[in-house]
Design an enzyme around this catalytic site. Structure first.
Site, PDB file in Angstrom:
ATOM      1  N   GLU A 108       0.824  -1.209   0.000  1.00 30.24           N
ATOM      2  CA  GLU A 108       0.000   0.000   0.000  1.00 30.24           C
ATOM      3  C   GLU A 108       0.862   1.266   0.000  1.00 30.24           C
ATOM      4  O   GLU A 108       0.430   2.322   0.443  1.00 30.24           O
ATOM      5  CB  GLU A 108      -0.937  -0.025   1.208  1.00 30.24           C
ATOM      6  CG  GLU A 108      -1.898  -1.203   1.172  1.00 30.24           C
ATOM      7  CD  GLU A 108      -2.751  -1.312   2.414  1.00 30.24           C
ATOM      8  OE1 GLU A 108      -3.661  -0.502   2.587  1.00 30.24           O
ATOM      9  OE2 GLU A 108      -2.485  -2.225   3.225  1.00 30.24           O
TER      10      GLU A 108
ATOM     11  N   PHE B  18     -15.158 -16.539   2.468  1.00 25.64           N
ATOM     12  CA  PHE B  18     -14.034 -15.662   2.135  1.00 25.64           C
ATOM     13  C   PHE B  18     -12.779 -16.161   2.834  1.00 25.64           C
ATOM     14  O   PHE B  18     -12.796 -16.417   4.042  1.00 25.64           O
ATOM     15  CB  PHE B  18     -14.316 -14.222   2.562  1.00 25.64           C
ATOM     16  CG  PHE B  18     -15.339 -13.537   1.702  1.00 25.64           C
ATOM     17  CD1 PHE B  18     -14.968 -12.812   0.582  1.00 25.64           C
ATOM     18  CD2 PHE B  18     -16.691 -13.641   2.007  1.00 25.64           C
ATOM     19  CE1 PHE B  18     -15.908 -12.189  -0.219  1.00 25.64           C
ATOM     20  CE2 PHE B  18     -17.650 -13.026   1.216  1.00 25.64           C
ATOM     21  CZ  PHE B  18     -17.259 -12.297   0.095  1.00 25.64           C
TER      22      PHE B  18
ATOM     23  N   SER C  44      -6.178  -3.806   2.639  1.00 26.21           N
ATOM     24  CA  SER C  44      -6.636  -3.471   1.284  1.00 26.21           C
ATOM     25  C   SER C  44      -7.055  -4.681   0.457  1.00 26.21           C
ATOM     26  O   SER C  44      -6.902  -4.705  -0.758  1.00 26.21           O
ATOM     27  CB  SER C  44      -5.561  -2.675   0.538  1.00 26.21           C
ATOM     28  OG  SER C  44      -5.454  -1.391   1.076  1.00 26.21           O
ATOM     29  N   SER C  45      -7.571  -5.710   1.097  1.00 30.10           N
ATOM     30  CA  SER C  45      -8.103  -6.900   0.415  1.00 30.10           C
ATOM     31  C   SER C  45      -7.048  -7.699  -0.340  1.00 30.10           C
ATOM     32  O   SER C  45      -7.381  -8.530  -1.188  1.00 30.10           O
ATOM     33  CB  SER C  45      -9.237  -6.513  -0.557  1.00 30.10           C
ATOM     34  OG  SER C  45     -10.290  -5.887   0.134  1.00 30.10           O
TER      35      SER C  45
ATOM     36  N   GLU D  98     -14.051 -16.893   6.486  1.00 30.77           N
ATOM     37  CA  GLU D  98     -15.295 -16.336   7.010  1.00 30.77           C
ATOM     38  C   GLU D  98     -16.480 -16.800   6.165  1.00 30.77           C
ATOM     39  O   GLU D  98     -16.371 -16.948   4.941  1.00 30.77           O
ATOM     40  CB  GLU D  98     -15.254 -14.810   6.981  1.00 30.77           C
ATOM     41  CG  GLU D  98     -14.158 -14.190   7.818  1.00 30.77           C
ATOM     42  CD  GLU D  98     -14.049 -12.699   7.610  1.00 30.77           C
ATOM     43  OE1 GLU D  98     -13.271 -12.058   8.336  1.00 30.77           O
ATOM     44  OE2 GLU D  98     -14.745 -12.153   6.711  1.00 30.77           O
ATOM     45  N   ALA D  99     -17.595 -16.991   6.820  1.00 29.93           N
ATOM     46  CA  ALA D  99     -18.822 -17.322   6.098  1.00 29.93           C
ATOM     47  C   ALA D  99     -19.305 -16.101   5.331  1.00 29.93           C
ATOM     48  O   ALA D  99     -19.251 -14.976   5.830  1.00 29.93           O
ATOM     49  CB  ALA D  99     -19.900 -17.773   7.086  1.00 29.93           C
TER      50      ALA D  99
ATOM     51  N   ALA E 247     -25.526  -8.919   2.625  1.00 31.71           N
ATOM     52  CA  ALA E 247     -25.711  -7.770   3.502  1.00 31.71           C
ATOM     53  C   ALA E 247     -25.218  -6.496   2.826  1.00 31.71           C
ATOM     54  O   ALA E 247     -24.458  -6.533   1.855  1.00 31.71           O
ATOM     55  CB  ALA E 247     -24.954  -7.982   4.811  1.00 31.71           C
TER      56      ALA E 247
ATOM     57  N   GLU F  30     -22.844  -3.167   3.119  1.00 37.55           N
ATOM     58  CA  GLU F  30     -21.581  -2.871   3.796  1.00 37.55           C
ATOM     59  C   GLU F  30     -21.583  -1.414   4.229  1.00 37.55           C
ATOM     60  O   GLU F  30     -21.618  -0.501   3.391  1.00 37.55           O
ATOM     61  CB  GLU F  30     -20.400  -3.172   2.873  1.00 37.55           C
ATOM     62  CG  GLU F  30     -20.308  -4.648   2.521  1.00 37.55           C
ATOM     63  CD  GLU F  30     -18.991  -5.031   1.872  1.00 37.55           C
ATOM     64  OE1 GLU F  30     -17.985  -4.352   2.116  1.00 37.55           O
ATOM     65  OE2 GLU F  30     -18.980  -6.019   1.123  1.00 37.55           O
TER      66      GLU F  30
ATOM     67  N   ASP G 192     -15.968  -1.262  10.178  1.00 39.70           N
ATOM     68  CA  ASP G 192     -16.792  -1.746   9.062  1.00 39.70           C
ATOM     69  C   ASP G 192     -17.784  -2.795   9.555  1.00 39.70           C
ATOM     70  O   ASP G 192     -17.440  -3.660  10.371  1.00 39.70           O
ATOM     71  CB  ASP G 192     -15.906  -2.348   7.976  1.00 39.70           C
ATOM     72  CG  ASP G 192     -14.850  -1.364   7.473  1.00 39.70           C
ATOM     73  OD1 ASP G 192     -14.980  -0.160   7.747  1.00 39.70           O
ATOM     74  OD2 ASP G 192     -13.894  -1.816   6.824  1.00 39.70           O
TER      75      ASP G 192
ATOM     76  N   GLU H  96     -14.720  -5.531  10.617  1.00 39.39           N
ATOM     77  CA  GLU H  96     -13.358  -5.296  11.080  1.00 39.39           C
ATOM     78  C   GLU H  96     -13.173  -3.845  11.476  1.00 39.39           C
ATOM     79  O   GLU H  96     -14.008  -2.983  11.197  1.00 39.39           O
ATOM     80  CB  GLU H  96     -12.342  -5.675  10.005  1.00 39.39           C
ATOM     81  CG  GLU H  96     -12.423  -4.852   8.724  1.00 39.39           C
ATOM     82  CD  GLU H  96     -11.403  -5.314   7.695  1.00 39.39           C
ATOM     83  OE1 GLU H  96     -10.909  -6.449   7.801  1.00 39.39           O
ATOM     84  OE2 GLU H  96     -11.098  -4.525   6.787  1.00 39.39           O
TER      85      GLU H  96
ATOM     86  N   SER I 129     -11.260   9.562   0.685  1.00 39.45           N
ATOM     87  CA  SER I 129     -11.369   8.335   1.484  1.00 39.45           C
ATOM     88  C   SER I 129     -12.587   8.409   2.397  1.00 39.45           C
ATOM     89  O   SER I 129     -13.054   9.495   2.772  1.00 39.45           O
ATOM     90  CB  SER I 129     -10.108   8.130   2.323  1.00 39.45           C
ATOM     91  OG  SER I 129      -8.974   7.933   1.513  1.00 39.45           O
TER      92      SER I 129
END
Length: 367
Positions: free
Chosen positions: A16, A193, A201-202, A231-232, A236, A238, A311, A325, A336
């Site tokens: 990043e 996931f 940053s995924s 994670e399940a 939803a 976000e 989040d 998270e 941002s």
């Protein structure tokens, strides 16, 4: 009164790096705004991708251009180059550089590993100079998704089902791996996931819908980190909430992220036009207040300080709010989510930067 000298620390060794430069440019602009110009003097420090620290003209050039420094452009002066040999750093490197000694308060804006995971916070703590943001504990817990989830559990915050695993379980024994996948499928189902525990940053994250995709995602995530979390998946909305403060923090209005991609991956986050931020989010008042309350609980639960973005998943069908998270050093460009949430809450970008510096000084001062 003499201006406070703010050590703006940016760049870093994580993936990043470029995002950090963008955040630093926005902060430098805010510190130079009319209401702050007479209060603060900026001392920029740039950490290259190889770990080298630069002061003086080099970081000023990066801030001006918005691009990383090329190897051919590296400063060769003994004063500008604080650590010319990252592999042979010694304490003496830190005892007398004039630029470091002049800093009154640090503003680290280093995203990802070695920036928001407690490592740089430990160094700044040893310097005994105030710095913006969480300390070692809050930063480390906010970065490690497994430790974070355990803290959320302790605080009684609802979250999606998950399973923590290690690289050893994925790579060490071919006979164990199929059983591990069986356990994940039984506990979480699909979609799920797969995430490295300590990347931002995924990076390294994959959405999986089958055994074949699960196996490939686990192998890929294990190449990034020795700790992994699965994670399940959940249908939803976000939503996100910003927090500002130390021992008596405040929560911002709630915002929502919408996008057309399969999930909020790296490309979607940092490619203009692929995601929309809706502020404030169109939510029932009771749900918005619940999210704000949970954001403050999460902030306290990991011992965060200064700033954080929290989040959530809002399952509209059941009116359920699940915490996802906490990010203790979120992106800080003018576009941002964190500064935008505060702008919609009545705190302008220059005022936000000023308040964060004052919070750093307040937290460092003996009570």
């Amino acid at each position: 009164m003499a201006k406070l000298r703010v050590g703006l620390l940016f760049g870093g060794r994580s993936g990043e790096h470029e995002v950090s430069i963008k955040s630093a440019r926005a902060i430098a602009k805010a510190l130079s705004a009319e209401q702050n110009a007479n209060k603060y003097e900026i001392l920029p420090f740039y950490i290259q991708k190889d770990g080298r620290w630069l002061a003086g003209e080099a970081p000023e050039k990066v801030l001006a251009t918005g691009t990383p420094l090329l190897e051919s452009e590296q400063s060769t002066s003994s004063e500008g180059n604080l650590t010319s040999n990252p592999q042979a750093q010694t304490l003496s490197k830190w005892q007398s550089p004039s630029q470091v000694a002049q800093v009154d308060v640090w503003f680290p804006i280093l995203h990802g590993p070695n920036g928001e995971d407690g490592t740089i916070q430990g160094l700044l703590t040893l310097m005994q100079v105030p710095f913006v943001g969480s300390g070692v504990l809050g930063s480390a817990m906010g970065m490690d998704k497994i430790a974070m989830k355990m803290a959320f559990e302790q605080a009684g915050l609802p979250q999606v089902k998950y399973k923590a695993i290690t690289r050893t379980q994925v790579w060490s024994n071919p006979c164990v791996f199929p059983k591990l996948c069986d356990e994940i499928e039984a506990a979480l189902g699909y979609p799920a996931f797969v995430k490295p525990a300590n990347l931002g940053s995924s990076v390294g994250i994959a959405k999986v819908r089958s055994r074949q995709e699960l196996e490939a995602a686990l192998d890929n995530a294990a190449s990034y980190d020795r700790r992994l979390v699965v994670e399940a998946g959940v249908v939803a909305r976000e939503v996100e909430c910003a927090v500002l403060g130390n021992d008596q923090p405040q929560a911002s209005v709630v915002g929502e992220i919408t996008y057309d991609s399969d999930f909020y991956d790296y490309e979607t986050k940092y490619t203009e036009g692929l995601a929309d931020l809706l502020i404030p989010a169109q939510l029932p008042d009771a749900i918005a207040r619940q999210i704000q309350d949970m954001a403050l609980q999460a902030f306290a639960g990991v011992d965060a300080a200064g700033l954080a973005r929290v989040d959530f998943f809002y399952v509209e069908a059941t009116q359920e709010v699940l915490i996802n998270e906490i990010n203790t050093l979120p992106g800080f460009t003018a576009t941002s989510m964190y500064p935008q949430l505060w702008a919609h809450s009545g705190v302008s970008f220059p005022e936000l930067v000023d308040r964060l510096i004052q919070l750093a000084i307040e937290r460092h001062s003996p009570s």
